[in-house]
Design an enzyme around this catalytic site. Structure first.
Site, PDB file in Angstrom:
ATOM      1  N   CYS A  23     -27.060 -11.730 -20.242  1.00  0.00           N
ATOM      2  CA  CYS A  23     -26.770 -13.020 -19.614  1.00  0.00           C
ATOM      3  C   CYS A  23     -27.589 -13.230 -18.350  1.00  0.00           C
ATOM      4  O   CYS A  23     -27.509 -14.291 -17.728  1.00  0.00           O
ATOM      5  CB  CYS A  23     -25.284 -13.154 -19.315  1.00  0.00           C
ATOM      6  SG  CYS A  23     -24.735 -12.165 -17.917  1.00  0.00           S
ATOM      7  N   CYS A  27     -23.605  -6.419 -18.391  1.00  0.00           N
ATOM      8  CA  CYS A  27     -22.375  -6.600 -17.623  1.00  0.00           C
ATOM      9  C   CYS A  27     -21.304  -5.660 -18.128  1.00  0.00           C
ATOM     10  O   CYS A  27     -21.117  -5.511 -19.336  1.00  0.00           O
ATOM     11  CB  CYS A  27     -21.847  -8.025 -17.771  1.00  0.00           C
ATOM     12  SG  CYS A  27     -22.873  -9.271 -17.012  1.00  0.00           S
ATOM     13  N   CYS A  87     -19.565 -11.805 -19.273  1.00  0.00           N
ATOM     14  CA  CYS A  87     -20.889 -11.880 -19.885  1.00  0.00           C
ATOM     15  C   CYS A  87     -20.896 -12.928 -21.008  1.00  0.00           C
ATOM     16  O   CYS A  87     -21.806 -13.734 -21.114  1.00  0.00           O
ATOM     17  CB  CYS A  87     -21.256 -10.502 -20.435  1.00  0.00           C
ATOM     18  SG  CYS A  87     -22.996 -10.336 -20.847  1.00  0.00           S
ATOM     19  N   GLY A 117       0.787  -1.220   0.000  1.00  0.00           N
ATOM     20  CA  GLY A 117       0.000   0.000   0.000  1.00  0.00           C
ATOM     21  C   GLY A 117       0.824   1.278   0.000  1.00  0.00           C
ATOM     22  O   GLY A 117       0.292   2.356  -0.230  1.00  0.00           O
ATOM     23  N   CYS A 173     -28.398  -8.267 -15.908  1.00  0.00           N
ATOM     24  CA  CYS A 173     -27.829  -8.047 -17.236  1.00  0.00           C
ATOM     25  C   CYS A 173     -28.848  -8.491 -18.292  1.00  0.00           C
ATOM     26  O   CYS A 173     -29.387  -9.600 -18.225  1.00  0.00           O
ATOM     27  CB  CYS A 173     -26.535  -8.831 -17.380  1.00  0.00           C
ATOM     28  SG  CYS A 173     -25.862  -8.795 -19.052  1.00  0.00           S
TER      29      CYS A 173
END
Lengths: 201, 342
Positions: B267, B289, B295, B55, B264
């Site tokens: 899908c 998506c 997808c 980080g 979606c």
């Protein structure tokens, strides 16, 4: 062992692909502390450095990274190898070194004598390459920390007697502290400063 | 030793590496992966330190790249420093493989490295991303490279680098909590939806780059290696595998990700991150998506959403992706399909 400069050992067969491949070994080692990786090796390495130690030096050091060699590693052949292939200046003052190649870790200086970086710039710390007897077969130590899902057991052989006590103190310095790469033959493992080590018993 | 087998990272044997210079796919006018070796070494050293200090932003000497800042120069430099001839590269922008940024970066690396490219998350060894983390779970050894515009999470609270650096040094992150609290006081909830600040390994405050906060939980304890590059700001940082990544929150206002009332249209997935798409002049909207590979995988497995007929085909074409980078004008295709259907 000879100081004859004609005995200069070759580096990576292909310096670009070789150092890339060796770096990926180091990247994986640093990401998954305690895991053992065989790395891409140079065509030759000067005694007493192992092939893996030489690979790390060729991959990470250059004119911008002062290098400290312990007494065992400080040989003419090693200096010639470093001067020709990497260009890293070899320094006497270990506190100024960004990298250290240590061929006799049992008698090495204490970890806290190397640069730990400072709180604002903890990245300005030393990376120590400890060439040990074996990455396995030593005293068993359990590692935890970033990069380790639960725990990982390692047993490096040939570390200084009080290494893990020193390591504990090094870890307390976080975010400062040194990082260690252990090498043997053609393999290495890494101990980033975040690693917590617990000795058995 | 089990550590070795446990690790699915590539086996680093001493086999001779492939000779890139004779690779017809690699433009011999450039060094492999474009950057010079000195630059790669500097970045590689920085990446190892970044992994050792999860980080923390490592300063690096960012180079001029053959595309403007804001187009992923940081991510490209990271990818160029890690990639090898036997890697398989995937590049996504907003989750999709076929958007301008992704197509041009993929073309760039195909030219300067000759590596295989893919749109499939599971096949990729290196994934460079802008704004999303793939829906498919990543595995050990995979490398996810983020393009980062503003790496400093404290930048909008404290403009002076000299000060924000001290705040990081002493883990003085109260100001960020105050900002989130002010958001709750004004709006009743934390309104930050992307680039949502995280704490890495219980120490450093980190910007996850402008990914939606929906993706923040995927960073936590991820088995893959996550590397971040900010070209203009000259910073590298990293989240090692299996590392705690905690989104800042309060006990009475816990961290929550976005949810949609829709699924979606293609899908039918109601779990993935959805993009809203306007599909005609009447303002009809559909959701699909954002992760085009996810997808497509679901459609291939037989999943279907609400969209039917021409609209479904048009939407599918929009997420289809052409790996050769010859991105056809999909809007035109879609208009033709519409006409044919009416």
């Amino acid at each position: 062992m000879t100081d004859n400069p004609n005995d200069l050992k070759p580096g990576f067969a292909d310096p670009i692909a070789g150092s890339q491949d060796a770096f990926r070994g180091l990247l994986a080692a640093m990401s998954y502390p305690g895991s053992i990786h065989r790395v891409h090796l140079p065509e030759g390495h000067p005694a007493p450095l192992s092939a893996a130690t030489a690979a790390v030096l060729l991959t990470l050091t250059d004119g911008e990274t002062p290098l400290w060699l312990d007494e065992q590693a400080d040989q003419g052949a090693v200096r010639a190898y470093v001067a020709f292939h990497s260009g890293a200046p070899v320094v006497d003052d270990l506190a100024t070194a960004r990298f250290a190649a240590i061929a006799a870790p049992r008698t090495m200086p204490a970890l806290d004598r190397f640069a730990p970086g400072d709180p604002a710039y903890p990245d300005r710390s030393a990376t120590l390459i400890l060439q040990i007897e074996d990455l396995e077969g030593g005293e068993t130590v359990t590692l935890t920390g970033p990069g380790i899902e639960t725990t990982r057991t390692v047993a490096p052989k040939g570390l200084p007697a009080d290494f893990w006590a020193q390591w504990d103190r090094n870890r307390m310095l976080f975010p400062c502290g040194v990082d260690v790469i252990l090498t043997t033959g053609d393999s290495l493992m890494a101990l980033p400063r975040t690693v917590h080590a617990e000795q058995e018993g | 030793m089990n550590a070795e087998t446990q690790n699915s990272a590539r086996d680093h044997t001493n086999n001779p590496a492939p000779d890139h210079t004779n690779d017809p796919a690699h433009d011999p006018g450039y060094n492999f992966a474009y950057l010079d070796e000195q630059t790669k070494r500097m970045i590689r050293r920085g990446l190892l330190k970044a992994l050792a200090i999860p980080g923390y932003q490592v300063p690096f000497g960012s180079r001029e790249m053959p595309l403007p800042y804001g187009w992923g120069t940081g991510g490209i430099q990271v990818t160029a420093s890690v990639i090898g001839a036997d890697d398989t590269l995937k590049v996504i922008d907003q989750g999709a493989d076929d958007t301008t940024n992704a197509v041009s970066i993929r073309k760039f690396f195909r030219r300067v490295t000759g590596v295989k490219t893919t749109e499939k998350t599971a096949e990729a060894t290196v994934i460079q991303t802008r704004h999303r983390i793939p829906e498919a779970p990543l595995r050990e050894g995979q490398i996810l490279v983020y393009q980062v515009p503003i790496p400093e999470p404290l930048r909008w609270l404290e403009r002076r680098e000299s000060e924000s650096r001290k705040m990081h040094a002493y883990a003085e992150y109260g100001a960020m909590h105050v900002q989130l609290y002010e958001s709750i006081a004004r709006f009743g909830r934390i309104t930050t939806t992307y680039d949502y600040p995280v704490k890495v390994a219980d120490r450093y405050l980190m910007s996850p780059s402008p990914t939606p906060k929906f993706d923040n939980p995927k960073m936590h304890m991820n088995p893959a290696i996550q590397l971040f590059g900010a070209g203009r700001e000259k910073r590298l940082y990293a989240v090692p595998p299996y590392t705690r990544v905690e989104s800042l929150a309060f006990e009475d206002h816990p961290f929550e990700v976005q949810e949609w009332d829709d699924a979606c249209a293609l899908c039918g997935d109601d779990k993935s991150f959805l993009d809203e798409v306007v599909v005609d002049d009447a303002g009809t909207r559909m959701f699909m998506c954002s992760d085009s590979d996810h997808c497509r995988d679901r459609r291939a497995a037989g999943h279907r959403g609400g969209a039917e007929g021409a609209a479904a085909e048009a939407l599918a074409a929009m997420t289809g992706g052409t790996d050769d980078g010859s991105n056809k004008d999909r809007a035109e295709d879609w208009a033709k399909d519409r006409e044919a259907a009416q």
